[in-house]
Scaffold this motif. Structure first.
Motif, PDB file in Angstrom:
ATOM      1  N   PRO A 281     -26.670  26.308  60.033  1.00  0.00           N
ATOM      2  CA  PRO A 281     -27.381  25.253  60.768  1.00  0.00           C
ATOM      3  C   PRO A 281     -27.738  24.058  59.894  1.00  0.00           C
ATOM      4  CG  PRO A 281     -28.865  27.067  60.271  1.00  0.00           C
ATOM      5  CD  PRO A 281     -27.508  27.503  59.814  1.00  0.00           C
ATOM      6  N   LYS A 282     -27.731  22.895  60.501  1.00  0.00           N
ATOM      7  CA  LYS A 282     -28.145  21.676  59.815  1.00  0.00           C
ATOM      8  C   LYS A 282     -29.626  21.774  59.436  1.00  0.00           C
ATOM      9  CE  LYS A 282     -28.322  16.642  60.460  1.00  0.00           C
ATOM     10  NZ  LYS A 282     -28.060  15.528  61.404  1.00  0.00           N
ATOM     11  N   GLY A 283     -29.925  21.368  58.219  1.00  0.00           N
ATOM     12  CA  GLY A 283     -31.308  21.352  57.772  1.00  0.00           C
ATOM     13  C   GLY A 283     -31.788  22.632  57.127  1.00  0.00           C
ATOM     14  N   ASP A 284     -30.932  23.646  57.034  1.00  0.00           N
ATOM     15  CA  ASP A 284     -31.332  24.901  56.397  1.00  0.00           C
ATOM     16  C   ASP A 284     -31.643  24.634  54.917  1.00  0.00           C
ATOM     17  OD1 ASP A 284     -31.626  27.443  55.335  1.00  0.00           O
ATOM     18  OD2 ASP A 284     -29.895  28.282  56.378  1.00  0.00           O
ATOM     19  N   PRO A 285     -32.865  24.901  54.473  1.00  0.00           N
ATOM     20  CA  PRO A 285     -33.218  24.590  53.080  1.00  0.00           C
ATOM     21  C   PRO A 285     -32.760  25.637  52.082  1.00  0.00           C
ATOM     22  CG  PRO A 285     -35.122  25.492  54.212  1.00  0.00           C
ATOM     23  CD  PRO A 285     -34.028  25.383  55.240  1.00  0.00           C
ATOM     24  N   THR A 286     -32.203  26.754  52.559  1.00  0.00           N
ATOM     25  CA  THR A 286     -31.809  27.832  51.654  1.00  0.00           C
ATOM     26  C   THR A 286     -30.336  27.702  51.272  1.00  0.00           C
ATOM     27  OG1 THR A 286     -31.185  29.347  53.460  1.00  0.00           O
ATOM     28  CG2 THR A 286     -33.475  29.368  52.728  1.00  0.00           C
ATOM     29  N   THR A 287     -30.009  28.175  50.101  1.00  0.00           N
ATOM     30  CA  THR A 287     -28.623  28.223  49.640  1.00  0.00           C
ATOM     31  C   THR A 287     -28.398  29.543  48.933  1.00  0.00           C
ATOM     32  OG1 THR A 287     -29.256  27.130  47.587  1.00  0.00           O
ATOM     33  CG2 THR A 287     -28.388  25.723  49.347  1.00  0.00           C
ATOM     34  N   PRO A 288     -27.162  30.082  48.938  1.00  0.00           N
ATOM     35  CA  PRO A 288     -26.006  29.556  49.652  1.00  0.00           C
ATOM     36  C   PRO A 288     -26.096  29.819  51.154  1.00  0.00           C
ATOM     37  CG  PRO A 288     -25.461  31.665  48.677  1.00  0.00           C
ATOM     38  CD  PRO A 288     -26.856  31.341  48.199  1.00  0.00           C
ATOM     39  N   GLU A 289     -25.160  29.271  51.889  1.00  0.00           N
ATOM     40  CA  GLU A 289     -25.133  29.478  53.339  1.00  0.00           C
ATOM     41  C   GLU A 289     -24.685  30.894  53.663  1.00  0.00           C
ATOM     42  OE1 GLU A 289     -22.133  28.398  56.950  1.00  0.00           O
ATOM     43  OE2 GLU A 289     -22.721  26.702  55.672  1.00  0.00           O
ATOM     44  N   PHE A 290     -25.388  31.509  54.620  1.00  0.00           N
ATOM     45  CA  PHE A 290     -24.950  32.783  55.185  1.00  0.00           C
ATOM     46  C   PHE A 290     -24.788  32.611  56.685  1.00  0.00           C
ATOM     47  CE2 PHE A 290     -27.093  34.319  51.298  1.00  0.00           C
ATOM     48  CZ  PHE A 290     -26.015  34.988  50.731  1.00  0.00           C
ATOM     49  N   SER A 291     -23.616  32.958  57.188  1.00  0.00           N
ATOM     50  CA  SER A 291     -23.308  32.850  58.607  1.00  0.00           C
ATOM     51  C   SER A 291     -22.089  33.717  58.896  1.00  0.00           C
ATOM     52  CB  SER A 291     -23.009  31.393  58.995  1.00  0.00           C
ATOM     53  OG  SER A 291     -21.804  30.951  58.377  1.00  0.00           O
ATOM     54  N   SER A 292     -21.802  33.936  60.169  1.00  0.00           N
ATOM     55  CA  SER A 292     -20.615  34.710  60.532  1.00  0.00           C
ATOM     56  C   SER A 292     -19.342  33.993  60.104  1.00  0.00           C
ATOM     57  CB  SER A 292     -20.603  34.974  62.041  1.00  0.00           C
ATOM     58  OG  SER A 292     -21.695  35.799  62.396  1.00  0.00           O
ATOM     59  N   GLN A 293     -19.351  32.675  60.195  1.00  0.00           N
ATOM     60  CA  GLN A 293     -18.189  31.898  59.765  1.00  0.00           C
ATOM     61  C   GLN A 293     -17.897  32.132  58.283  1.00  0.00           C
ATOM     62  OE1 GLN A 293     -16.224  29.951  61.706  1.00  0.00           O
ATOM     63  NE2 GLN A 293     -15.919  27.931  60.835  1.00  0.00           N
ATOM     64  N   VAL A 294     -18.945  32.088  57.458  1.00  0.00           N
ATOM     65  CA  VAL A 294     -18.778  32.324  56.024  1.00  0.00           C
ATOM     66  C   VAL A 294     -18.235  33.728  55.779  1.00  0.00           C
ATOM     67  CG1 VAL A 294     -20.052  32.696  53.870  1.00  0.00           C
ATOM     68  CG2 VAL A 294     -20.473  30.646  55.233  1.00  0.00           C
ATOM     69  N   THR A 295     -18.795  34.714  56.471  1.00  0.00           N
ATOM     70  CA  THR A 295     -18.381  36.105  56.267  1.00  0.00           C
ATOM     71  C   THR A 295     -16.938  36.321  56.683  1.00  0.00           C
ATOM     72  OG1 THR A 295     -20.648  36.880  56.584  1.00  0.00           O
ATOM     73  CG2 THR A 295     -18.879  38.490  56.871  1.00  0.00           C
ATOM     74  N   ILE A 296     -16.594  35.895  57.879  1.00  0.00           N
ATOM     75  CA  ILE A 296     -15.226  36.114  58.375  1.00  0.00           C
ATOM     76  C   ILE A 296     -14.219  35.378  57.509  1.00  0.00           C
ATOM     77  CG2 ILE A 296     -13.664  35.692  60.302  1.00  0.00           C
ATOM     78  CD1 ILE A 296     -15.631  38.043  60.702  1.00  0.00           C
ATOM     79  N   ASP A 297     -14.512  34.133  57.165  1.00  0.00           N
ATOM     80  CA  ASP A 297     -13.595  33.378  56.311  1.00  0.00           C
ATOM     81  C   ASP A 297     -13.439  34.028  54.941  1.00  0.00           C
ATOM     82  OD1 ASP A 297     -13.103  31.558  58.295  1.00  0.00           O
ATOM     83  OD2 ASP A 297     -14.367  29.973  57.460  1.00  0.00           O
ATOM     84  N   SER A 298     -14.514  34.637  54.449  1.00  0.00           N
ATOM     85  CA  SER A 298     -14.445  35.304  53.146  1.00  0.00           C
ATOM     86  C   SER A 298     -13.465  36.462  53.178  1.00  0.00           C
ATOM     87  CB  SER A 298     -15.834  35.804  52.733  1.00  0.00           C
ATOM     88  OG  SER A 298     -16.718  34.722  52.515  1.00  0.00           O
ATOM     89  N   TYR A 299     -13.510  37.257  54.233  1.00  0.00           N
ATOM     90  CA  TYR A 299     -12.573  38.388  54.319  1.00  0.00           C
ATOM     91  C   TYR A 299     -11.140  37.922  54.571  1.00  0.00           C
ATOM     92  CZ  TYR A 299     -16.287  41.798  53.990  1.00  0.00           C
ATOM     93  OH  TYR A 299     -17.335  42.557  53.516  1.00  0.00           O
TER      94      TYR A 299
END
Length: 425
Positions: A281-299
């Motif tokens: 999401p836009k404005g998330d102050p935490t890093t790195p990003e965690f999301s389903s997109q990140v997970t699926i793309d990683s695999y």
């Protein structure tokens, strides 16, 4: 489920779980995607969600695979029941049972396993696996996966769960109930629950462990090919993937792998956040990003076959209280976990839905997630609208299906699994 039993992979990484007719319906009558659901051993206690409720709320007809969680390994690498009473000793009344027949003293098998046997008779296309490990049951996986130990460990687990030789029960009492094994080691080469045994060589040893399971399951299948399913629960965190998993190698032996699609954030962190967003999401102050997109793309980028990736979705929420009343409560500091029925900061969907008064539902349609806020308490919110969104994402990316943690979180009308199943293509 206790959040301690649920996968808290991201915490460990410092950036971080209407009655219908009882006529059997083919498990994949609506969708060609896998629909994998975890039924927990403890669902029948405080939650009073029995195997028969999977029939009553329409869930069983929509599942292709059911994972029964969890079996444990002991210090010697042998499979054990973590709750024999729930697994195969508890008697069920006629009203509680799948087939309407009461258990009687001295019968061959009781408990959840007998109910699963009845479920298979009613839904013969449903494939049921024993899930081994979990958050509190992964302590000795590293020992069991050592080259000198893995063959004996696998043999022990297949003897108990596939051949059905339960301690204190007649030989073969549970034979034919399980169609496979689901490995839920949390996590190779990364500490999960404090006290777990971990080794740098867990990564290679997990590959060998998976291969040993595939070899022995195939041997048990003879003369039939592919009789037994082999799956594994896999973490969301890319750093943990690289530390503990040889992705192309394990997927050669796995029937499919289920990815952690939740616990991206939770009450172990001081700020409110999403726990299962499709994209960052836009404005998330935490890093790195965690999301389903990140997970699926990683695999996918590491060589996982698209059609073997089954994306996890939650039937529960994380919640904070004492939240600053800004930005509709999102990304705001909190004083602690929100009160809830079973464990502070975690609530089943069916229980949270029952106390919506005073809350406003907010949705981020770009990132793909929702939350509730009443001015001081914030809950992540995966409702039918978000299940539909996740199902369409899975379908659009041509993934292998959806996995649910856990089935006891749904309503008596099965509204979450209905939305998920209906929109998988």
């Amino acid at each position: 489920m206790s959040v301690k039993r649920r996968s808290l992979a991201l915490l460990v990484a410092a950036a971080v779980v209407v009655p219908v007719g009882l006529t059997a319906v083919p498990a994949e009558a609506h969708s060609q995607k896998r629909v994998v659901g975890y039924y927990t051993q403890w669902s029948g206690y405080d939650r009073n969600f029995l195997v028969s409720d999977l029939v009553k709320n329409g869930t069983a007809a929509k599942l292709t695979h059911l994972n029964y969680a969890f079996g444990f390994l002991d210090a010697s690498g042998n499979c054990i029941s973590s709750d024999p009473w729930a697994d195969y000793q508890r008697p069920f009344t006629a009203e509680q049972s799948v087939d309407g027949t009461a258990d009687v003293a001295g019968q061959l098998l009781s408990g959840n396993l007998n109910q699963l046997r009845q479920l298979k008779k009613k839904f013969p296309k449903l494939r049921i696996s024993i899930s081994l490990g979990g958050w509190t049951g992964s302590k000795y996986f590293s020992d069991a996966a050592l080259p000198a130990n893995r063959a004996a460990s696998v043999k022990s687990c297949l003897d108990m769960w596939i051949k059905g030789n339960l301690p204190g029960a007649p030989a073969g009492a549970a034979k034919g109930i399980f169609d496979g094994v689901d490995l839920d080691w949390e996590w190779p080469a990364s500490e999960g629950n404090p006290g777990n045994v971990i080794r740098p060589e867990d990564k290679e040893n997990f590959t060998g462990f998976v291969h040993e399971y595939r070899k022995q399951l195939d041997r048990a299948s003879w003369p039939f090919s592919g009789r037994y399913t082999l799956s594994a629960f896999l973490p969301a965190n890319p750093a943990m993937i690289d530390r503990g998993f040889e992705v192309p190698k394990i997927f050669k032996d796995l029937t499919f792998g289920t990815t952690q699609g939740y616990d991206y954030h939770g009450t172990w962190e001081p700020l409110t956040n999403q726990q299962s967003a499709i994209d960052g999401p836009k404005g998330d102050p935490t890093t790195p990003e965690f999301s389903s997109q990140v997970t699926i793309d990683s695999y996918l980028s590491r060589g996982a076959p698209r059609n073997k990736l089954v994306m996890g979705v939650p039937f529960y929420s994380h919640g904070w209280t004492g939240v600053t009343n800004q930005n509709n409560g999102l990304f705001q500091p909190a004083t602690g976990p929100a009160p809830s029925r079973f464990e502070a900061g975690t609530e089943d969907y069916r229980d949270l839905k029952a106390k919506l008064a005073g809350f406003t539902i907010h949705r981020d349609n770009l990132a793909g997630f929702a939350w509730l806020f009443d001015g001081t308490t914030f809950w992540t919110w995966d409702d039918p609208t978000e299940m539909k969104r996740k199902a369409r994402y899975i379908s659009d990316r041509n993934l292998g299906g959806a996995m649910i943690w856990s089935l006891d979180g749904d309503t008596s009308s099965g509204e979450l699994i209905t939305a998920l199943h209906r929109n998988l293509r």
